[in-house]
Scaffold this motif. Structure first.
Motif, PDB file in Angstrom:
ATOM      1  N   MET A   1       0.849  -1.178   0.000  1.00  0.00           N
ATOM      2  CA  MET A   1       0.000   0.000   0.000  1.00  0.00           C
ATOM      3  C   MET A   1       0.893   1.239   0.000  1.00  0.00           C
ATOM      4  SD  MET A   1      -3.042   1.297   0.047  1.00  0.00           S
ATOM      5  CE  MET A   1      -4.450   0.468   0.658  1.00  0.00           C
ATOM      6  N   ALA A   2       0.519   2.190  -0.795  1.00  0.00           N
ATOM      7  CA  ALA A   2       1.311   3.414  -0.923  1.00  0.00           C
ATOM      8  C   ALA A   2       1.022   4.367   0.228  1.00  0.00           C
ATOM      9  CB  ALA A   2       0.983   4.104  -2.233  1.00  0.00           C
ATOM     10  N   GLU A   3       1.979   5.204   0.476  1.00  0.00           N
ATOM     11  CA  GLU A   3       1.808   6.247   1.475  1.00  0.00           C
ATOM     12  C   GLU A   3       0.901   7.343   0.918  1.00  0.00           C
ATOM     13  OE1 GLU A   3       2.967   6.365   4.615  1.00  0.00           O
ATOM     14  OE2 GLU A   3       3.897   4.404   4.357  1.00  0.00           O
ATOM     15  N   ILE A   4       0.288   8.091   1.780  1.00  0.00           N
ATOM     16  CA  ILE A   4      -0.610   9.158   1.360  1.00  0.00           C
ATOM     17  C   ILE A   4       0.114  10.194   0.491  1.00  0.00           C
ATOM     18  CG2 ILE A   4      -0.303  10.520   3.462  1.00  0.00           C
ATOM     19  CD1 ILE A   4      -3.337  11.218   3.213  1.00  0.00           C
ATOM     20  N   HIS A   5       1.391  10.422   0.772  1.00  0.00           N
ATOM     21  CA  HIS A   5       2.155  11.374  -0.031  1.00  0.00           C
ATOM     22  C   HIS A   5       2.218  10.933  -1.492  1.00  0.00           C
ATOM     23  CE1 HIS A   5       3.529  12.158   4.086  1.00  0.00           C
ATOM     24  NE2 HIS A   5       3.770  13.387   3.674  1.00  0.00           N
ATOM     25  N   ASP A   6       2.463   9.645  -1.724  1.00  0.00           N
ATOM     26  CA  ASP A   6       2.526   9.122  -3.087  1.00  0.00           C
ATOM     27  C   ASP A   6       1.176   9.246  -3.783  1.00  0.00           C
ATOM     28  OD1 ASP A   6       5.223   8.336  -2.786  1.00  0.00           O
ATOM     29  OD2 ASP A   6       4.593   6.452  -1.853  1.00  0.00           O
ATOM     30  N   LYS A   7       0.125   8.941  -3.068  1.00  0.00           N
ATOM     31  CA  LYS A   7      -1.220   9.016  -3.644  1.00  0.00           C
ATOM     32  C   LYS A   7      -1.559  10.449  -4.044  1.00  0.00           C
ATOM     33  CE  LYS A   7      -2.899   5.146  -0.886  1.00  0.00           C
ATOM     34  NZ  LYS A   7      -3.838   4.750   0.175  1.00  0.00           N
ATOM     35  N   ILE A   8      -1.184  11.403  -3.207  1.00  0.00           N
ATOM     36  CA  ILE A   8      -1.465  12.812  -3.510  1.00  0.00           C
ATOM     37  C   ILE A   8      -0.664  13.264  -4.728  1.00  0.00           C
ATOM     38  CG2 ILE A   8      -1.163  15.179  -2.649  1.00  0.00           C
ATOM     39  CD1 ILE A   8      -1.944  14.017   0.141  1.00  0.00           C
ATOM     40  N   LYS A   9       0.580  12.835  -4.828  1.00  0.00           N
ATOM     41  CA  LYS A   9       1.393  13.189  -6.000  1.00  0.00           C
ATOM     42  C   LYS A   9       0.754  12.652  -7.280  1.00  0.00           C
ATOM     43  CE  LYS A   9       5.592  12.299  -3.780  1.00  0.00           C
ATOM     44  NZ  LYS A   9       7.000  11.904  -3.863  1.00  0.00           N
ATOM     45  N   ILE A  10       0.266  11.435  -7.225  1.00  0.00           N
ATOM     46  CA  ILE A  10      -0.385  10.848  -8.403  1.00  0.00           C
ATOM     47  C   ILE A  10      -1.688  11.584  -8.704  1.00  0.00           C
ATOM     48  CG2 ILE A  10      -1.556   8.775  -9.251  1.00  0.00           C
ATOM     49  CD1 ILE A  10       0.645   7.200  -7.657  1.00  0.00           C
ATOM     50  N   TYR A  11      -2.457  11.879  -7.687  1.00  0.00           N
ATOM     51  CA  TYR A  11      -3.722  12.601  -7.853  1.00  0.00           C
ATOM     52  C   TYR A  11      -3.497  13.961  -8.520  1.00  0.00           C
ATOM     53  CZ  TYR A  11      -7.931  15.225  -6.585  1.00  0.00           C
ATOM     54  OH  TYR A  11      -9.047  16.018  -6.619  1.00  0.00           O
TER      55      TYR A  11
ATOM     56  N   PRO B   1      -9.141  15.707  -2.342  1.00  0.00           N
ATOM     57  CA  PRO B   1      -9.712  14.362  -2.507  1.00  0.00           C
ATOM     58  C   PRO B   1     -10.062  13.747  -1.156  1.00  0.00           C
ATOM     59  CG  PRO B   1      -7.342  14.235  -2.591  1.00  0.00           C
ATOM     60  CD  PRO B   1      -7.686  15.702  -2.465  1.00  0.00           C
ATOM     61  N   THR B   2     -10.996  12.829  -1.176  1.00  0.00           N
ATOM     62  CA  THR B   2     -11.283  12.066   0.035  1.00  0.00           C
ATOM     63  C   THR B   2     -10.271  10.929   0.115  1.00  0.00           C
ATOM     64  OG1 THR B   2     -12.757  10.528  -1.092  1.00  0.00           O
ATOM     65  CG2 THR B   2     -13.757  12.533  -0.162  1.00  0.00           C
ATOM     66  N   GLN B   3     -10.151  10.326   1.274  1.00  0.00           N
ATOM     67  CA  GLN B   3      -9.264   9.171   1.412  1.00  0.00           C
ATOM     68  C   GLN B   3      -9.728   8.041   0.497  1.00  0.00           C
ATOM     69  OE1 GLN B   3      -6.356   9.050   3.263  1.00  0.00           O
ATOM     70  NE2 GLN B   3      -6.074   7.195   2.052  1.00  0.00           N
ATOM     71  N   GLU B   4     -11.025   7.885   0.351  1.00  0.00           N
ATOM     72  CA  GLU B   4     -11.572   6.845  -0.507  1.00  0.00           C
ATOM     73  C   GLU B   4     -11.188   7.074  -1.968  1.00  0.00           C
ATOM     74  OE1 GLU B   4     -13.402   8.511   1.823  1.00  0.00           O
ATOM     75  OE2 GLU B   4     -13.465   6.874   3.275  1.00  0.00           O
ATOM     76  N   GLU B   5     -11.196   8.336  -2.416  1.00  0.00           N
ATOM     77  CA  GLU B   5     -10.790   8.655  -3.788  1.00  0.00           C
ATOM     78  C   GLU B   5      -9.312   8.334  -4.008  1.00  0.00           C
ATOM     79  OE1 GLU B   5     -13.650  12.322  -5.128  1.00  0.00           O
ATOM     80  OE2 GLU B   5     -12.111  12.752  -3.630  1.00  0.00           O
ATOM     81  N   LEU B   6      -8.480   8.676  -3.031  1.00  0.00           N
ATOM     82  CA  LEU B   6      -7.053   8.379  -3.155  1.00  0.00           C
ATOM     83  C   LEU B   6      -6.808   6.878  -3.179  1.00  0.00           C
ATOM     84  CD1 LEU B   6      -5.495  11.029  -0.750  1.00  0.00           C
ATOM     85  CD2 LEU B   6      -5.502  11.071  -3.248  1.00  0.00           C
ATOM     86  N   ASP B   7      -7.504   6.143  -2.329  1.00  0.00           N
ATOM     87  CA  ASP B   7      -7.347   4.689  -2.287  1.00  0.00           C
ATOM     88  C   ASP B   7      -7.797   4.055  -3.596  1.00  0.00           C
ATOM     89  OD1 ASP B   7      -6.368   4.885   0.292  1.00  0.00           O
ATOM     90  OD2 ASP B   7      -8.271   4.330   1.234  1.00  0.00           O
ATOM     91  N   ALA B   8      -8.929   4.519  -4.148  1.00  0.00           N
ATOM     92  CA  ALA B   8      -9.445   3.971  -5.401  1.00  0.00           C
ATOM     93  C   ALA B   8      -8.494   4.256  -6.553  1.00  0.00           C
ATOM     94  CB  ALA B   8     -10.824   4.547  -5.700  1.00  0.00           C
ATOM     95  N   LEU B   9      -7.917   5.433  -6.571  1.00  0.00           N
ATOM     96  CA  LEU B   9      -6.952   5.787  -7.613  1.00  0.00           C
ATOM     97  C   LEU B   9      -5.757   4.854  -7.542  1.00  0.00           C
ATOM     98  CD1 LEU B   9      -5.898   7.801  -9.779  1.00  0.00           C
ATOM     99  CD2 LEU B   9      -4.927   9.123  -7.910  1.00  0.00           C
ATOM    100  N   TRP B  10      -5.273   4.591  -6.352  1.00  0.00           N
ATOM    101  CA  TRP B  10      -4.112   3.721  -6.188  1.00  0.00           C
ATOM    102  C   TRP B  10      -4.434   2.284  -6.613  1.00  0.00           C
ATOM    103  CZ3 TRP B  10       0.755   4.738  -5.913  1.00  0.00           C
ATOM    104  CH2 TRP B  10       1.638   3.704  -5.638  1.00  0.00           C
ATOM    105  N   VAL B  11      -5.606   1.790  -6.257  1.00  0.00           N
ATOM    106  CA  VAL B  11      -6.002   0.425  -6.640  1.00  0.00           C
ATOM    107  C   VAL B  11      -6.075   0.325  -8.160  1.00  0.00           C
ATOM    108  CG1 VAL B  11      -7.921  -1.222  -6.602  1.00  0.00           C
ATOM    109  CG2 VAL B  11      -7.197  -0.103  -4.495  1.00  0.00           C
ATOM    110  N   THR B  12      -6.631   1.341  -8.814  1.00  0.00           N
ATOM    111  CA  THR B  12      -6.726   1.341 -10.269  1.00  0.00           C
ATOM    112  C   THR B  12      -5.342   1.329 -10.903  1.00  0.00           C
ATOM    113  OG1 THR B  12      -8.815   2.539 -10.192  1.00  0.00           O
ATOM    114  CG2 THR B  12      -7.610   2.611 -12.267  1.00  0.00           C
TER     115      THR B  12
END
Length: 64
Positions: A1-11, A46-57
Motif C-alpha cells: 500500500m502506498a503512502e498518502i504522499h505518493d497518492k497525492i502526487k499521483i492525484y 480528494p477524500t481518502q476513498e478517492e485516493l485509495d481507489a486511484l491507487w487500486v486502479t
C-alpha cells in the motif's frame, strides 16, 4: 500500500509544496496520516476513498 504522499502526487500529477499547499498530519490516534489542510488550487481536496481507489486502479493497470 502506498503512502498518502505518493497518492497525492499521483492525484495532482505533480509534487505539491508540502508546507504551503498540502499539509499532512497524524493525530497519533492509530488512524494514520490524513490531509489536514488542502490549499492546492488546481484540483479539489480528494477524500481518502478517492485516493485509495486511484491507487487500486493504478496498481491493477501495472499488473496488466
Amino acid at each position: 500500500m502506498a503512502e498518502i504522499h505518493d497518492k497525492i502526487k499521483i492525484y495532482l500529477g505533480r509534487t505539491p509544496d508540502w508546507v504551503e499547499e498540502v499539509i499532512i498530519f497524524d493525530d497519533l490516534d492509530d488512524k494514520g496520516l490524513y490531509i489536514k489542510e488542502w490549499r492546492a488550487t488546481d484540483k479539489p481536496k480528494p477524500t481518502q476513498e478517492e485516493l485509495d481507489a486511484l491507487w487500486v486502479t493504478l496498481d491493477a493497470e501495472s499488473i496488466l
